[in-house]
Design a protein around this motif. Structure first.
Motif, PDB file in Angstrom:
ATOM      1  N   VAL A  36      68.769 107.599  94.100  1.00  0.00           N
ATOM      2  CA  VAL A  36      67.705 106.626  94.385  1.00  0.00           C
ATOM      3  C   VAL A  36      68.217 105.487  95.255  1.00  0.00           C
ATOM      4  N   SER A  37      69.407 104.966  94.960  1.00  0.00           N
ATOM      5  CA  SER A  37      69.981 103.852  95.720  1.00  0.00           C
ATOM      6  C   SER A  37      71.416 104.188  96.071  1.00  0.00           C
ATOM      7  N   ARG A  38      71.626 104.484  97.343  1.00  0.00           N
ATOM      8  CA  ARG A  38      72.939 104.963  97.792  1.00  0.00           C
ATOM      9  C   ARG A  38      74.007 103.868  97.740  1.00  0.00           C
ATOM     10  N   HIS A  39      73.586 102.623  97.537  1.00  0.00           N
ATOM     11  CA  HIS A  39      74.507 101.502  97.652  1.00  0.00           C
ATOM     12  C   HIS A  39      75.088 101.043  96.317  1.00  0.00           C
ATOM     13  N   LEU A  40      74.536 101.475  95.199  1.00  0.00           N
ATOM     14  CA  LEU A  40      75.028 101.024  93.913  1.00  0.00           C
ATOM     15  C   LEU A  40      76.461 101.505  93.692  1.00  0.00           C
ATOM     16  N   ALA A  41      77.330 100.591  93.238  1.00  0.00           N
ATOM     17  CA  ALA A  41      78.732 100.948  93.023  1.00  0.00           C
ATOM     18  C   ALA A  41      79.254 100.250  91.775  1.00  0.00           C
ATOM     19  N   LEU A  42      80.176 100.922  91.072  1.00  0.00           N
ATOM     20  CA  LEU A  42      80.820 100.377  89.887  1.00  0.00           C
ATOM     21  C   LEU A  42      82.330 100.458  90.067  1.00  0.00           C
ATOM     22  N   SER A  43      82.999  99.352  89.805  1.00  0.00           N
ATOM     23  CA  SER A  43      84.461  99.304  89.879  1.00  0.00           C
ATOM     24  C   SER A  43      85.016  99.151  88.465  1.00  0.00           C
ATOM     25  N   PHE A  44      85.790 100.146  88.026  1.00  0.00           N
ATOM     26  CA  PHE A  44      86.369 100.116  86.683  1.00  0.00           C
ATOM     27  C   PHE A  44      87.725  99.428  86.731  1.00  0.00           C
ATOM     28  N   GLU A  45      87.878  98.360  85.943  1.00  0.00           N
ATOM     29  CA  GLU A  45      89.097  97.552  85.937  1.00  0.00           C
ATOM     30  C   GLU A  45      89.617  97.501  84.502  1.00  0.00           C
ATOM     31  N   PRO A  46      90.433  98.478  84.095  1.00  0.00           N
ATOM     32  CA  PRO A  46      90.816  98.595  82.680  1.00  0.00           C
ATOM     33  C   PRO A  46      91.544  97.383  82.125  1.00  0.00           C
ATOM     34  N   ALA A  47      92.189  96.591  82.976  1.00  0.00           N
ATOM     35  CA  ALA A  47      92.886  95.398  82.504  1.00  0.00           C
ATOM     36  C   ALA A  47      92.039  94.136  82.632  1.00  0.00           C
ATOM     37  N   GLU A  67      67.548 108.158  81.423  1.00  0.00           N
ATOM     38  CA  GLU A  67      67.424 109.549  80.972  1.00  0.00           C
ATOM     39  C   GLU A  67      68.785 110.231  80.875  1.00  0.00           C
ATOM     40  N   ARG A  68      69.653 109.955  81.831  1.00  0.00           N
ATOM     41  CA  ARG A  68      70.946 110.660  81.872  1.00  0.00           C
ATOM     42  C   ARG A  68      71.967 110.090  80.894  1.00  0.00           C
ATOM     43  N   PHE A  69      71.948 108.749  80.653  1.00  0.00           N
ATOM     44  CA  PHE A  69      73.083 108.138  79.962  1.00  0.00           C
ATOM     45  C   PHE A  69      72.741 107.375  78.683  1.00  0.00           C
ATOM     46  N   ALA A  70      71.468 107.244  78.338  1.00  0.00           N
ATOM     47  CA  ALA A  70      71.097 106.394  77.202  1.00  0.00           C
ATOM     48  C   ALA A  70      71.683 106.872  75.881  1.00  0.00           C
ATOM     49  N   ALA A  71      71.994 108.159  75.775  1.00  0.00           N
ATOM     50  CA  ALA A  71      72.524 108.694  74.515  1.00  0.00           C
ATOM     51  C   ALA A  71      74.016 109.009  74.584  1.00  0.00           C
ATOM     52  N   VAL A  72      74.672 108.624  75.663  1.00  0.00           N
ATOM     53  CA  VAL A  72      76.095 108.952  75.830  1.00  0.00           C
ATOM     54  C   VAL A  72      76.926 107.887  75.131  1.00  0.00           C
ATOM     55  N   ASP A  73      77.619 108.272  74.061  1.00  0.00           N
ATOM     56  CA  ASP A  73      78.378 107.301  73.289  1.00  0.00           C
ATOM     57  C   ASP A  73      79.884 107.393  73.535  1.00  0.00           C
ATOM     58  N   ALA A  74      80.280 107.981  74.677  1.00  0.00           N
ATOM     59  CA  ALA A  74      81.693 108.041  75.050  1.00  0.00           C
ATOM     60  C   ALA A  74      82.147 106.697  75.599  1.00  0.00           C
ATOM     61  N   PRO A  75      83.425 106.360  75.455  1.00  0.00           N
ATOM     62  CA  PRO A  75      83.943 105.117  76.048  1.00  0.00           C
ATOM     63  C   PRO A  75      83.840 105.145  77.570  1.00  0.00           C
ATOM     64  N   VAL A  76      83.678 103.977  78.150  1.00  0.00           N
ATOM     65  CA  VAL A  76      83.598 103.860  79.608  1.00  0.00           C
ATOM     66  C   VAL A  76      84.978 104.098  80.218  1.00  0.00           C
ATOM     67  N   THR A  77      85.017 104.935  81.236  1.00  0.00           N
ATOM     68  CA  THR A  77      86.226 105.228  81.986  1.00  0.00           C
ATOM     69  C   THR A  77      85.900 105.189  83.476  1.00  0.00           C
ATOM     70  N   ALA A  78      86.940 105.336  84.295  1.00  0.00           N
ATOM     71  CA  ALA A  78      86.712 105.407  85.743  1.00  0.00           C
ATOM     72  C   ALA A  78      85.841 106.610  86.082  1.00  0.00           C
TER      73      ALA A  78
END
Length: 288
Positions: A61-72, A37-48
């Protein structure tokens, strides 16, 4: 621009993996729904910053989910879960398995700080040494305020030193296709410690660090002192969603054998609230 990863595409991959990894049920459905619902229509590039926004949404909903952005980053996205890499024994030894402090205070209290939970096969000698030094103390303070989690087997080992020599079931971990029980180990007679114990917790107590405090508190063995913990009770696994994004995604949830629930979202609530600068004094006073 055709190779630019967009937020909507990243979230599509993320929700696909969540559907594969998580046990079916209301929490999985809610997590997929809130992200879609929040992000399905967001067409911006992925950033940190974008990854951080996805995390914050998922934490409802899940306090443990994490994403690490590694631009290189250049690694290929995963198609099957790779699992966790084996720990480096030299790294574990160099940090004494994160047993950062063992001290006898002037009043006979033994303060033991464990700042992470390394694999029990490597951590056991350091933990056993710490608890051996605690024998004969008036009381024990187990400081988990910097404990970010780790091996559930190490949780069981520490819990066993405080709960008794006879094996006791701590929890059952529910995966989509199986369940795994965690028990304290059988110990030689007289090995476990009997003196009063306080567990110190706070915002830095996370994941399996929270599990250790929660299981001990649920069995009435300890007094928990400090601040409420973040509330991350899922088991997670690393998944590379894209060359530039490494995710840590829930694959199972914990059910405590005594409470029949867990600390997800609520955290471990102290028996006695205390500010960080007075938590040791407050814990000692409570045990006296």
């Amino acid at each position: 621009m055709s190779d630019t990863l967009l937020v909507r595409d990243l979230v599509g991959r993320l929700t696909g993996w969540l559907t594969r990894l998580m046990p079916p049920g209301a929490r999985r459905d809610a997590l997929v729904a809130v992200l879609t619902e929040r992000f399905a229509a967001v067409d911006a590039p992925v950033t940190a910053a974008g990854c951080a926004a996805i995390e914050r949404c998922a934490w409802t909903v899940s306090r443990h989910l994490a994403l690490s952005f590694e631009p290189a980053g250049t690694a290929r996205p995963d198609t099957v879960p790779p699992g966790w890499p084996d720990p480096d024994p030299e790294v574990v030894r160099a940090r004494a398995a994160c047993v950062s402090r063992v001290e006898r205070l002037a009043d006979g209290t033994c303060l033991i700080s464990v700042d992470d939970l390394d694999a029990v096969s490597l951590a056991q000698p350091y933990l056993d040494a710490a608890f051996t030094l605690a024998q004969g103390s008036a009381r024990i303070l187990l400081d988990l305020r910097a404990n970010g989690g780790g091996d559930p087997a190490t949780v069981a080992h520490i819990a066993g030193r405080l709960l008794g020599d006879t094996p006791a079931q701590l929890s059952e971990v529910v995966y989509p296709d199986r369940r795994r029980q965690w028990w304290t180990p059988a110990l030689p007679s007289g090995t476990s410690l009997r003196q009063p114990v306080a567990v110190l917790v706070g915002p830095g107590t996370f994941s399996s660090g929270e599990a250790l405090a929660y299981h001990l508190q649920a069995r009435g063995r300890v007094t928990v002192v400090g601040e409420t913990t973040p509330g991350a009770a899922d088991h997670i696994t690393p998944i590379r969603l894209a060359p530039t994004v490494l995710a840590y995604l829930p694959e199972a949830y914990v059910v405590d054998t005594v409470t029949a629930t867990n600390w997800e979202g609520t955290g471990v609530v102290p028996d006695i609230a205390s500010a960080p600068d007075t938590v040791i004094e407050t814990a000692v006073a409570a045990l006296r």
